[in-house]
Design an enzyme around this catalytic site. Sequence first.
Site, PDB file in Angstrom:
ATOM      1  N   ASP A   8       0.856  -1.188   0.000  1.00  0.00           N
ATOM      2  CA  ASP A   8       0.000   0.000   0.000  1.00  0.00           C
ATOM      3  C   ASP A   8       0.891   1.236   0.000  1.00  0.00           C
ATOM      4  O   ASP A   8       1.757   1.378   0.870  1.00  0.00           O
ATOM      5  CB  ASP A   8      -0.909   0.015   1.234  1.00  0.00           C
ATOM      6  CG  ASP A   8      -1.964  -1.085   1.190  1.00  0.00           C
ATOM      7  OD1 ASP A   8      -1.990  -1.848   0.200  1.00  0.00           O
ATOM      8  OD2 ASP A   8      -2.755  -1.185   2.146  1.00  0.00           O
ATOM      9  N   ASP A 130     -15.503  -3.467  -0.622  1.00  0.00           N
ATOM     10  CA  ASP A 130     -15.029  -3.139   0.721  1.00  0.00           C
ATOM     11  C   ASP A 130     -16.268  -2.928   1.580  1.00  0.00           C
ATOM     12  O   ASP A 130     -17.105  -2.082   1.260  1.00  0.00           O
ATOM     13  CB  ASP A 130     -14.177  -1.879   0.702  1.00  0.00           C
ATOM     14  CG  ASP A 130     -13.014  -1.990  -0.271  1.00  0.00           C
ATOM     15  OD1 ASP A 130     -12.485  -3.097  -0.421  1.00  0.00           O
ATOM     16  OD2 ASP A 130     -12.648  -0.969  -0.881  1.00  0.00           O
TER      17      ASP A 130
END
Length: 235
Positions: A8, A130
């Site tokens: 990330d 998500d």
Amino acid sequence: MKIIPAIDLIDGKCVRLYQGDFNKTEQVANDPIEQLQTFIADGAEMVHIVDLDGAREGEQKRQYKLIEKLCNIATVPVQVGGGIRSVETIEKLIEAGADRLVLGTAAIENPTFLKEALAKYSSQIVIGIDAKDGKVATHGWETVSEIDAIRFAKEMEQLGVQTIVYTDISKDGTMSGPNVEGLKEMHEAVTCTIVASGGIKDNSDIDTLEKIGITEAIVGKAIYQGKVTLKGASL
């Protein structure tokens, strides 16, 4: 089970968020290029890269040059996500070397874009769902909608989506174990490949996911801390 390590990126650095909160970031590695090479040397079959700058701040902050550098170095497929909201962005990322692209918010808010993306790049498009408490979250996880995650997955399946990354935000970055029930329900509801993401703490979680039929899992913090090992998990 295919273990997919996550990188990330915020401002060129490898970070992890806690429950998707940008105010709770932790730098987990100094150099993303070095980290990518380590993951591949350890046996990764694919690497998952999230451009958190692109997800939160849009196109002008997208880390194209770094992603291209990572894709050029990688000897395995690279999956890229983070605020992909236009066909132009998809094309730039494919040109940069990305093999799979994860669409999240835009898949919900812009059906026209989603259909165009699937028409042009169907095998490379992955839908990221998500969720928090079973509801789909958008905009870098900062907004929770009223859309049911399972219902949305079924809609995606009907459009021809082949792969879904399912992340439970409440688990992500916590190393408290994945949402096994949620993943099982999602896996049984659709024929798409479900990629588990969020909360995986050790190799026993990988075994649990494998038992419910999950064949791919994205792992972040647990890999950086050595709790999940690419070689160990694949034996």
